[in-house]
Structure formats: structure tokens, C-alpha cells
Design an enzyme around this catalytic site. Structure first.
Site, PDB file in Angstrom:
ATOM      1  N   TRP A 124      31.998  14.308  13.966  1.00 50.37           N
ATOM      2  CA  TRP A 124      30.610  13.829  14.117  1.00 50.37           C
ATOM      3  C   TRP A 124      29.735  15.007  14.532  1.00 50.37           C
ATOM      4  O   TRP A 124      30.236  15.986  15.095  1.00 50.37           O
ATOM      5  CB  TRP A 124      30.534  12.690  15.140  1.00 50.37           C
ATOM      6  CG  TRP A 124      30.967  13.042  16.541  1.00 50.37           C
ATOM      7  CD1 TRP A 124      32.214  12.848  17.075  1.00 50.37           C
ATOM      8  CD2 TRP A 124      30.162  13.645  17.578  1.00 50.37           C
ATOM      9  NE1 TRP A 124      32.234  13.305  18.373  1.00 50.37           N
ATOM     10  CE2 TRP A 124      30.986  13.798  18.711  1.00 50.37           C
ATOM     11  CE3 TRP A 124      28.840  14.075  17.655  1.00 50.37           C
ATOM     12  CZ2 TRP A 124      30.534  14.355  19.916  1.00 50.37           C
ATOM     13  CZ3 TRP A 124      28.378  14.631  18.845  1.00 50.37           C
ATOM     14  CH2 TRP A 124      29.231  14.767  19.955  1.00 50.37           C
ATOM     15  N   GLU A 183      27.775  19.701  30.714  1.00 49.21           N
ATOM     16  CA  GLU A 183      28.211  20.032  29.353  1.00 49.21           C
ATOM     17  C   GLU A 183      27.540  21.313  28.860  1.00 49.21           C
ATOM     18  O   GLU A 183      28.155  22.122  28.162  1.00 49.21           O
ATOM     19  CB  GLU A 183      27.885  18.879  28.394  1.00 49.21           C
ATOM     20  CG  GLU A 183      28.648  17.592  28.651  1.00 49.21           C
ATOM     21  CD  GLU A 183      30.080  17.629  28.162  1.00 49.21           C
ATOM     22  OE1 GLU A 183      30.478  18.624  27.537  1.00 49.21           O
ATOM     23  OE2 GLU A 183      30.819  16.663  28.420  1.00 49.21           O
ATOM     24  N   GLU A 202      33.269  20.903  22.010  1.00 46.30           N
ATOM     25  CA  GLU A 202      32.518  20.602  23.231  1.00 46.30           C
ATOM     26  C   GLU A 202      31.026  20.915  23.071  1.00 46.30           C
ATOM     27  O   GLU A 202      30.176  20.260  23.655  1.00 46.30           O
ATOM     28  CB  GLU A 202      33.076  21.425  24.400  1.00 46.30           C
ATOM     29  CG  GLU A 202      34.401  20.941  24.947  1.00 46.30           C
ATOM     30  CD  GLU A 202      34.250  19.686  25.789  1.00 46.30           C
ATOM     31  OE1 GLU A 202      33.125  19.371  26.211  1.00 46.30           O
ATOM     32  OE2 GLU A 202      35.270  19.011  26.012  1.00 46.30           O
ATOM     33  N   HIS A 214      28.580  18.190  22.651  1.00 45.41           N
ATOM     34  CA  HIS A 214      28.314  17.211  23.725  1.00 45.41           C
ATOM     35  C   HIS A 214      26.978  17.468  24.423  1.00 45.41           C
ATOM     36  O   HIS A 214      26.141  16.578  24.548  1.00 45.41           O
ATOM     37  CB  HIS A 214      29.451  17.218  24.764  1.00 45.41           C
ATOM     38  CG  HIS A 214      30.783  16.853  24.189  1.00 45.41           C
ATOM     39  ND1 HIS A 214      31.964  16.917  24.905  1.00 45.41           N
ATOM     40  CD2 HIS A 214      31.134  16.439  22.942  1.00 45.41           C
ATOM     41  CE1 HIS A 214      32.965  16.548  24.137  1.00 45.41           C
ATOM     42  NE2 HIS A 214      32.497  16.252  22.940  1.00 45.41           N
ATOM     43  N   GLU A 241      39.414  17.018  31.797  1.00 45.25           N
ATOM     44  CA  GLU A 241      39.144  16.241  30.580  1.00 45.25           C
ATOM     45  C   GLU A 241      39.210  14.749  30.887  1.00 45.25           C
ATOM     46  O   GLU A 241      38.409  13.970  30.372  1.00 45.25           O
ATOM     47  CB  GLU A 241      40.146  16.596  29.468  1.00 45.25           C
ATOM     48  CG  GLU A 241      40.021  18.014  28.953  1.00 45.25           C
ATOM     49  CD  GLU A 241      38.755  18.254  28.124  1.00 45.25           C
ATOM     50  OE1 GLU A 241      37.957  17.320  27.906  1.00 45.25           O
ATOM     51  OE2 GLU A 241      38.564  19.400  27.701  1.00 45.25           O
ATOM     52  N   THR A 275      36.008  13.764  32.728  1.00 39.87           N
ATOM     53  CA  THR A 275      34.850  13.618  31.841  1.00 39.87           C
ATOM     54  C   THR A 275      34.986  12.377  30.965  1.00 39.87           C
ATOM     55  O   THR A 275      33.995  11.705  30.668  1.00 39.87           O
ATOM     56  CB  THR A 275      34.657  14.851  30.931  1.00 39.87           C
ATOM     57  OG1 THR A 275      35.904  15.232  30.391  1.00 39.87           O
ATOM     58  CG2 THR A 275      34.074  16.007  31.695  1.00 39.87           C
ATOM     59  N   ASP A 298      36.039  12.101  22.511  1.00 39.03           N
ATOM     60  CA  ASP A 298      36.429  13.518  22.383  1.00 39.03           C
ATOM     61  C   ASP A 298      37.198  13.990  23.618  1.00 39.03           C
ATOM     62  O   ASP A 298      38.216  14.679  23.525  1.00 39.03           O
ATOM     63  CB  ASP A 298      35.180  14.408  22.268  1.00 39.03           C
ATOM     64  CG  ASP A 298      34.735  14.602  20.828  1.00 39.03           C
ATOM     65  OD1 ASP A 298      35.275  13.935  19.933  1.00 39.03           O
ATOM     66  OD2 ASP A 298      33.837  15.450  20.621  1.00 39.03           O
ATOM     67  N   GLU A 299      36.665  13.628  24.771  1.00 41.16           N
ATOM     68  CA  GLU A 299      37.290  14.078  26.033  1.00 41.16           C
ATOM     69  C   GLU A 299      38.720  13.541  26.136  1.00 41.16           C
ATOM     70  O   GLU A 299      39.623  14.224  26.613  1.00 41.16           O
ATOM     71  CB  GLU A 299      36.479  13.622  27.255  1.00 41.16           C
ATOM     72  CG  GLU A 299      34.986  13.901  27.210  1.00 41.16           C
ATOM     73  CD  GLU A 299      34.616  15.381  27.236  1.00 41.16           C
ATOM     74  OE1 GLU A 299      35.472  16.233  26.991  1.00 41.16           O
ATOM     75  OE2 GLU A 299      33.418  15.654  27.481  1.00 41.16           O
ATOM     76  N   HIS A 337      40.943  15.629  24.042  1.00 40.66           N
ATOM     77  CA  HIS A 337      41.197  16.904  24.721  1.00 40.66           C
ATOM     78  C   HIS A 337      42.194  16.717  25.874  1.00 40.66           C
ATOM     79  O   HIS A 337      43.062  17.559  26.096  1.00 40.66           O
ATOM     80  CB  HIS A 337      39.890  17.486  25.273  1.00 40.66           C
ATOM     81  CG  HIS A 337      38.908  17.842  24.207  1.00 40.66           C
ATOM     82  ND1 HIS A 337      37.568  18.004  24.443  1.00 40.66           N
ATOM     83  CD2 HIS A 337      39.092  18.067  22.871  1.00 40.66           C
ATOM     84  CE1 HIS A 337      36.955  18.315  23.296  1.00 40.66           C
ATOM     85  NE2 HIS A 337      37.851  18.360  22.339  1.00 40.66           N
TER      86      HIS A 337
HETATM   87 FE   LIG Z   1      36.258  17.893  26.939  1.00 42.83          FE
HETATM   88 FE   LIG Z   2      32.514  17.577  27.023  1.00 46.76          FE
END
Ligand SMILES: [Fe+2]
Ligand SMILES: [Fe+2]
Length: 412
Positions: free
Chosen positions: A111, A154, A192, A195, A245, A248, A277-278, A281
Site C-alpha cells: 500500500w 514514525e 516504515e 507510516h 514493533e 507500535t 505492518d508493525e 515486522h
Molecule cells: Fe514497524
Molecule cells: Fe511504523
């Protein structure tokens, strides 16, 4: 990584009185840890230096005063990992390619911030912006403080890439190194980067926040850096990123739920997408630590203990807006009160990681390693007890003016 949010000791320090979270469990600063806490630093020489600046230190440069240093007292330990341990990370090169890089998404399938924002090239742009602004009117000031703090965290991404490249054995030696470790770090950074970009653009368009003050805070924060106390050790570094991670993931997940509750479904989608996403990760970083526990359990266990004794500092712990010397603590207190990120979350993350790595069942440990194991396995309930006591003592009714929202007062 790049969590917004507070951390246990910071919230304790601010909202509950500094000694609350720290008593008996979390050592107060200054705390000279260099001589004993490195995971594998017995008998090794490493450099210890100290920064001593409270509050932000201004130096005279020409006619203007410039803040150069963060408002923290911290001892800095470097290269605590024995050089021979670097071989472990070299030997994991293929493993990382097959097990860690698979958690990255291709750019074509990723995305992008534009997917969630009004398209400036479309005729409907102005109407879409109007709708965004109307929806954002339902968001309360305290929530905006949390969202801004998350965004600023971020946006300090250059610092986090730097942090990963401090780690011996896994750093990107050239800036375009083809090793799996370096590839991960660059691609992780690139993921990242979306974000902060997305949250920044949303907040800019909504018109509810003082963008100039926010931009100043970002500039200060990137300039100050961070001190996660990972000592150039990838053992400590990957424990830190595993924790962060997840922090977040929790924080962005909570801002998503809150936005949904306020009726801003687009913002909820934005925060939820970042949270996903976090989570991915987190999966990658926890896998690395799982592997380290498998091949070098004692060092990894001692590193885990070390990280938790030092406390996992938040990436944005040095944030400053040019006005509030305790900005991070104030932001953390609001995040705690709103439930965006709390001391309880800190304990929950620790408990989650202990289970994720099956820490209680790990064998082949030295006597020090067994003590470390015992410490980390018992720590979460202790943190929760301290949190409960701190909450009882918390002062109610304090407010703070946040420059990010035009100096409006917000309950801490
Ligand atoms: Fe992250
Ligand atoms: Fe992030």
C-alpha cells in the site's frame, strides 16, 4: 518500530511520581550499568561515555542559540558483544534470507499513503478534503495529541535506521550492501517510511493541528537521536526491535479503534493498516531472537535480562518542541490515560515475548543464564503490581498545554 508512546518508567515518572515504577525494580538514572550488564561482556573492555545534559543544552553558535543535546542523563556503552560473536550473524546470512526477508512485501504489492488520501490530481479533491476535515472534527484533543505523538515518532525514522546500522555483524557496511541483514534493514526502513508519511499528510489535511510546531518537534527529535542502550549488540538490538514493533502494533491498533469509535472510519483504516505492518515486522524480529535463543541461549538470555533491567526506552523519548522540557512524559501520560499505550501494555508485551520464545523452557544455561531466565519470567507480574500501586497514587486533574494543538490544555 517507531512506536508512539510512552513507556513504563516515563509514565511513572510523570504521572505517578518518579519513584513509583522504579522502586525496587527499575533502577533510577544515573545508573552506571556498563561494568556489569552487557550480555556477553565479561572480561571485555568497552567504551563507556556519558552525556550530562538536563534540560536540552543550548550552545552559542554565532548569534543564535542552538539545542544540540537531549535532555537525558545517560551512560553510553559501546561494543559490549565479543568480536567472535559476529561470526554467528555471518553464519546466519542464508537463514536470514530464507526466514526473514520473506516477511517483506514487494513494492508493487505494498500500500502507499496515496491509497488512503484525497487525490490532488482529481476533480473531487477539494470535496474529499472537506469530508476528511468534517470527519476529523469528531476527534477529541487528547486523541489528537496521541496521534501526533505517534506520527512524530514514525517521522524520526532516520534515527531508527541509524540505530540498526550501529549493530555489529548486521550493519549495512556500504549503504547498498547485498547481505540479508542489510537488505532487511533498508527494506524495513522503506516500509516504515510510509507510516509517518501517511499520518503526516492526514494530520496536515485535517487542519486540527499546528503543523509548524509538529515539524519543529520532528526536526528536534531527528537531531537528538535516541539511546536504546543496545551497545552495538545485535542480541540487544533485535530484542529491542521485537519489543518495539509489538508496542507500535498495539499503539496504532488502539488509535484505529478510537478513530472508529469517533466515526472516522478512514482514519481507523489508516491506523489499522499501519498496525498490520508493525505486526509483520514483529514477526520477523521475534523470529530472529527465537533463532538466537536456539543457537546461543545463554548470551540471548543474558541480553534479554539486560534489556529488561535497563527498561526498553521508547524511540521518541528525546522529543522536544522548543517549549516543553517534559514533552515526551506529557505525551506518554495522555496515551496512558486514553489507553493508547499503557504501563500494562509494557508488561503484556514482556509476557507475550516470554511465551513467544518459550523462555521458561530454555535449557543449556549457565547459572547466570538461569538467574536471568528467572528474572525475566517473573518480571511482568511485578511490573503490573507496581503499575497498580502507581495508579492509586496518581494525581488526578493535572493538565498540560500542547503546542501541537495550538497550546490547548489536555488532561494528563
Ligand atoms: Fe514497524
Ligand atoms: Fe511504523
Amino acid at each position: 518500530m517507531a512506536s508512539a508512546v510512552c513507556l513504563v518508567e516515563c509514565m511513572g515518572a510523570l504521572k505517578y511520581g518518579c519513584s513509583s515504577m522504579a522502586a525496587g525494580l527499575l533502577p533510577p538514572t544515573p545508573f552506571f550499568h556498563g561494568a556489569k550488564l552487557g550480555p556477553a561482556n565479561l572480561g571485555r573492555s568497552h567504551k563507556v561515555s556519558m552525556t550530562t545534559t538536563v534540560p536540552p543544552k543550548a550552545k552559542e553558535v554565532g548569534k543564535s542559540k542552538i539545542h544540540f543535546q537531549p535532555h537525558e542523563v545517560q551512560e553510553q556503552v559501546t561494543h559490549s558483544m565479543p568480536p567472535e560473536k559476529v561470526e554467528i550473524f555471518n553464519s546466519l546470512e542464508d537463514w536470514a534470507e530464507n526466514n526473514i526477508l520473506i516477511h517483506l512485501k514487494s513494492v508493487e504489492k505494498s500500500w502507499q499513503p496515496q491509497d488512503f488520501l484525497p487525490d490532488p490530481s482529481s476533480e473531487g479533491f477539494i470535496d474529499e478534503v472537506k469530508e476528511l476535515r468534517e470527519r476529523s472534527l469528531e476527534l477529541p484533543d487528547d486523541y489528537l495529541v496521541c496521534l501526533v505523538g505517534d506520527m512524530i515518532t514514525e517521522e524520526a525514522l532516520p534515527t531508527y535506521q541509524t540505530m540498526l546500522n550501529t549493530l555489529d555483524g548486521v550493519r549495512d557496511e556500504t549503504g547498498a550492501s547485498p547481505t540479508s541483514w542489510a537488505t532487511w534493514t533498508r527494506m524495513w526502513t522503506a516500509e516504515e517510511n510510509r507510516h509517518g508519511d501517511l499520518l503526516n499528510k492526514y494530520l496536515y489535511l485535517c487542519g486540527r493541528v499546528d503543523m509548524r510546531q509538529i515539524e519543529k518537534t520532528i526536526q528536534y527529535l531527528v537531531g537528538f537521536g535516541m539511546d536504546p542502550r543496545t551497545e552495538n549488540s545485535p542480541y540487544l538490538g533485535f530484542l529491542y526491535t521485537s519489543f518495539q514493533e509489538r508496542a507500535t502494533f498495539i499503539s496504532h491498533g488502539n488509535t484505529a479503534r478510537f478513530a472508529k469509535g469517533c466515526g472516522d472510519l478512514k482514519l481507523a483504516q489508516i491506523c489499522g493498516t499501519i498496525a498490520a505492518d508493525e505486526k509483520r515486522h514483529e514477526t520477523a524480529y521475534t523470529k530472529i531472537v527465537e533463532k538466537l535463543f536456539e543457537i546461543d541461549p545463554d548470551t540471548t538470555m543474558l541480553a534479554f535480562e539486560d534489556m529488561m533491567r535497563k527498561k526498553v526506552s521508547m524511540p521518541a523519548h528525546l522529543m522536544y518542541d522548543g517549549q516543553d522540557d517534559n514533552l515526551f512524559e506529557h505525551f506518554s501520560a495522555v496515551a496512558q490515560r486514553l489507553g493508547v499505550y499503557t504501563a500494562r501494555d509494557y508488561a503484556d508485551i514482556l509476557e507475550f515475548l516470554v511465551k513467544r520464545w518459550n523462555v521458561e523452557k530454555i535449557e543449556d544455561l549457565s547459572s547466570k543464564g538461569r538467574k536471568a531466565q528467572d528474572y525475566v519470567c517473573r518480571l511482568a507480574p511485578r511490573i503490573r503490581r507496581l503499575d497498580e500501586r502507581a495508579q492509586e497514587r496518581a494525581k488526578q486533574g493535572q493538565t498540560c498545554a500542547f503546542s501541537w494543538i495550538f497550546n490547548k490544555d489536555v488532561l494528563l
